[in-house]
Design a protein around this motif. Structure first.
Motif, short mmCIF file in Angstrom:
data_model
loop_
_atom_site.label_atom_id
_atom_site.label_comp_id
_atom_site.label_asym_id
_atom_site.label_seq_id
_atom_site.Cartn_x
_atom_site.Cartn_y
_atom_site.Cartn_z
N ALA A 115 12.76 8.74 -0.85
CA ALA A 115 11.81 8.31 0.18
C ALA A 115 12.39 7.16 0.99
CB ALA A 115 10.48 7.90 -0.47
N ASP A 116 13.09 6.25 0.31
CA ASP A 116 13.66 5.10 1.00
C ASP A 116 14.71 5.53 2.02
OD1 ASP A 116 13.55 2.10 0.92
OD2 ASP A 116 15.70 2.34 0.63
N ALA A 117 15.42 6.62 1.72
CA ALA A 117 16.44 7.12 2.64
C ALA A 117 15.81 7.67 3.92
CB ALA A 117 17.26 8.22 1.96
N GLU A 118 14.50 7.91 3.90
CA GLU A 118 13.80 8.43 5.07
C GLU A 118 13.02 7.34 5.81
OE1 GLU A 118 14.09 11.12 6.51
OE2 GLU A 118 15.01 12.49 5.08
N ILE A 119 13.26 6.09 5.48
CA ILE A 119 12.59 4.98 6.18
C ILE A 119 13.51 4.46 7.27
CG2 ILE A 119 11.60 2.68 5.94
CD1 ILE A 119 10.84 3.39 3.07
N ARG A 120 12.98 4.35 8.47
CA ARG A 120 13.74 3.94 9.65
C ARG A 120 13.24 2.59 10.15
NH1 ARG A 120 16.08 7.34 7.54
NH2 ARG A 120 16.85 9.33 8.36
N PRO A 121 14.08 1.84 10.89
CA PRO A 121 13.63 0.55 11.45
C PRO A 121 12.41 0.74 12.34
CG PRO A 121 16.01 0.78 11.65
CD PRO A 121 15.50 2.12 11.20
N GLY A 122 11.43 -0.14 12.17
CA GLY A 122 10.19 0.00 12.91
C GLY A 122 10.21 -0.69 14.26
N TYR A 123 9.05 -0.99 14.75
CA TYR A 123 8.88 -1.58 16.08
C TYR A 123 9.49 -2.97 16.14
CZ TYR A 123 6.50 -4.05 19.87
OH TYR A 123 6.23 -4.81 20.97
N GLY A 150 8.26 9.45 4.21
CA GLY A 150 9.20 8.71 5.03
C GLY A 150 8.40 7.68 5.81
N GLY A 151 9.04 7.00 6.75
CA GLY A 151 8.26 6.04 7.52
C GLY A 151 9.09 5.04 8.30
N HIS A 152 8.38 4.10 8.89
CA HIS A 152 8.98 2.99 9.62
C HIS A 152 8.63 1.68 8.94
CE1 HIS A 152 9.05 5.73 13.31
NE2 HIS A 152 10.29 5.28 13.23
N ASP A 153 9.56 0.75 8.98
CA ASP A 153 9.29 -0.61 8.50
C ASP A 153 10.30 -1.56 9.12
OD1 ASP A 153 8.50 -2.91 6.96
OD2 ASP A 153 7.74 -1.54 5.44
N VAL A 165 0.84 -1.20 0.00
CA VAL A 165 0.00 0.00 0.00
C VAL A 165 0.88 1.25 0.00
CG1 VAL A 165 -1.73 1.31 1.28
CG2 VAL A 165 -1.92 -1.17 1.12
N ALA A 166 1.86 1.29 0.90
CA ALA A 166 2.73 2.46 1.00
C ALA A 166 3.52 2.67 -0.28
CB ALA A 166 3.67 2.32 2.18
N THR A 167 4.08 1.59 -0.83
CA THR A 167 4.89 1.71 -2.05
C THR A 167 4.04 2.23 -3.19
OG1 THR A 167 6.29 -0.14 -1.33
CG2 THR A 167 6.39 0.47 -3.65
N THR A 168 2.83 1.72 -3.32
CA THR A 168 1.94 2.18 -4.39
C THR A 168 1.62 3.66 -4.23
OG1 THR A 168 0.96 -0.03 -4.55
CG2 THR A 168 -0.26 1.77 -5.55
N ALA A 169 1.38 4.09 -2.99
CA ALA A 169 1.08 5.51 -2.75
C ALA A 169 2.27 6.40 -3.10
CB ALA A 169 0.69 5.70 -1.29
N ILE A 170 3.47 5.99 -2.71
CA ILE A 170 4.67 6.79 -3.00
C ILE A 170 4.93 6.83 -4.50
CG2 ILE A 170 7.17 6.89 -2.66
CD1 ILE A 170 6.69 5.60 0.12
N VAL A 171 4.79 5.69 -5.16
CA VAL A 171 4.98 5.64 -6.61
C VAL A 171 3.94 6.52 -7.30
CG1 VAL A 171 4.77 4.15 -8.65
CG2 VAL A 171 6.09 3.37 -6.69
N GLY A 172 2.70 6.45 -6.84
CA GLY A 172 1.64 7.24 -7.48
C GLY A 172 1.90 8.73 -7.38
N ALA A 173 2.27 9.21 -6.19
CA ALA A 173 2.55 10.63 -6.01
C ALA A 173 3.73 11.06 -6.86
CB ALA A 173 2.81 10.93 -4.54
#
Length: 285
Positions: A93-101, A56-59, A15-23
């Protein structure tokens, strides 16, 4: 208008990847905003355009955003030429993804999540950041005394207890960072009374419990029509074509029960009572 940050929980998921690609595709002129309601002429309000969103985000996965987009391209979810065309945007965008929970010290984990969000906001000079949970559905959680009052909850977190489910810990971090939160899944997220208390104290909004983009969306559209026509619905069954790893997640009976409850409630609430039937699921590779 000030640039808006979107911090995605599950940022390398489908879902997130599709949203980022779409924008990014709209920004590059490789796609139109067809189907994007807020971009329609005459849409009320003054929202930040899709082209002015920073992601950006967590994963918890280490698969890069570009690789995930390539997988979706091969599966026919997005145009296969987009990952290469949009590589700079995806890499940024990938550079702004941090390790999640990860299970561990609840208090220290919350502090790290908060720092990740506030750091993202500062690096991009963002006026606002909205945290959106598009990660895998969690099992339902039982009520606990510390869920009722913020002071008790924070006491447990300070003691290092993993008292909150991941979606609720993300919501806690979002509120402490001064960010609104959208729960796009049926997970518990921000719905605990202690977190409502925190959101009110911080003056930030929250919304959602399931984005309703697939089978549930169809139910949400059809059930009111049947009710408005005073039609008796005797049975309702559905087929959910699961992709992007959803099938693997929902193979867990506990996680599946949370998703199933969300789907079933739509019809029961609109029609005024339970309806016979069952849902079927099929995993798409």
């Amino acid at each position: 208008m000030d640039k808006l940050g979107v911090w995605l929980i599950g940022a390398r998921g489908s879902v997130a990847t599709t949203a980022i690609v779409g924008a990014a595709a709209i920004r590059a002129g490789a796609a139109t905003a067809q189907g994007c309601v807020s971009e329609s002429p005459g849409f009320p309000g003054s929202l930040v355009p899709l082209t002015d969103l920073a992601f950006g985000g967590h994963d918890i996965t280490e698969t890069s955003l570009r690789k995930r987009a390539e997988q979706l391209g091969r599966a026919g979810v997005i145009s296969p030429d987009l990952p290469e065309l949009l590589a700079p945007d995806l890499d940024a965008a990938d550079a702004e993804i941090r390790p999640g929970y990860v299970p561990g010290d609840g208090g220290r984990t919350a502090t790290r999540l908060i720092d990740d969000i506030t750091g993202f906001r500062a690096r991009h000079g963002l006026a606002r950041v909205v945290v959106v949970n598009v990660s895998s559905t969690e099992p339902p959680v039982d009520s606990r005394p510390e869920f009722e009052r913020l002071a008790e909850l924070e006491e447990r977190l300070a003691a290092g207890d993993d008292v909150l489910p991941p979606s609720s810990l993300y919501a806690y971090a979002a509120f402490q960072a001064g960010c609104g939160y959208v729960e796009f899944t049926p997970s518990t997220g921000p719905t605990l009374p202690a977190l409502a208390e925190l959101a009110a104290r911080r003056g930030v909004p929250y919304a959602g419990r399931d984005g309703k983009t697939g089978e549930t969306l169809v139910k949400s559209a059809l059930a009111p029509m049947f009710a408005d026509r005073a039609l008796r619905v005797r049975s309702w069954s559905g087929v959910n074509l699961l992709g992007g790893g959803d099938g693997a997640t929902l193979a867990d009976p506990a996680a599946r029960s949370s998703k199933q409850l969300s789907k079933d409630q739509v019809v029961a609430k609109v029609l005024g009572g339970p309806v016979e039937g069952r849902a079927f699921a099929e995993e798409l590779s």
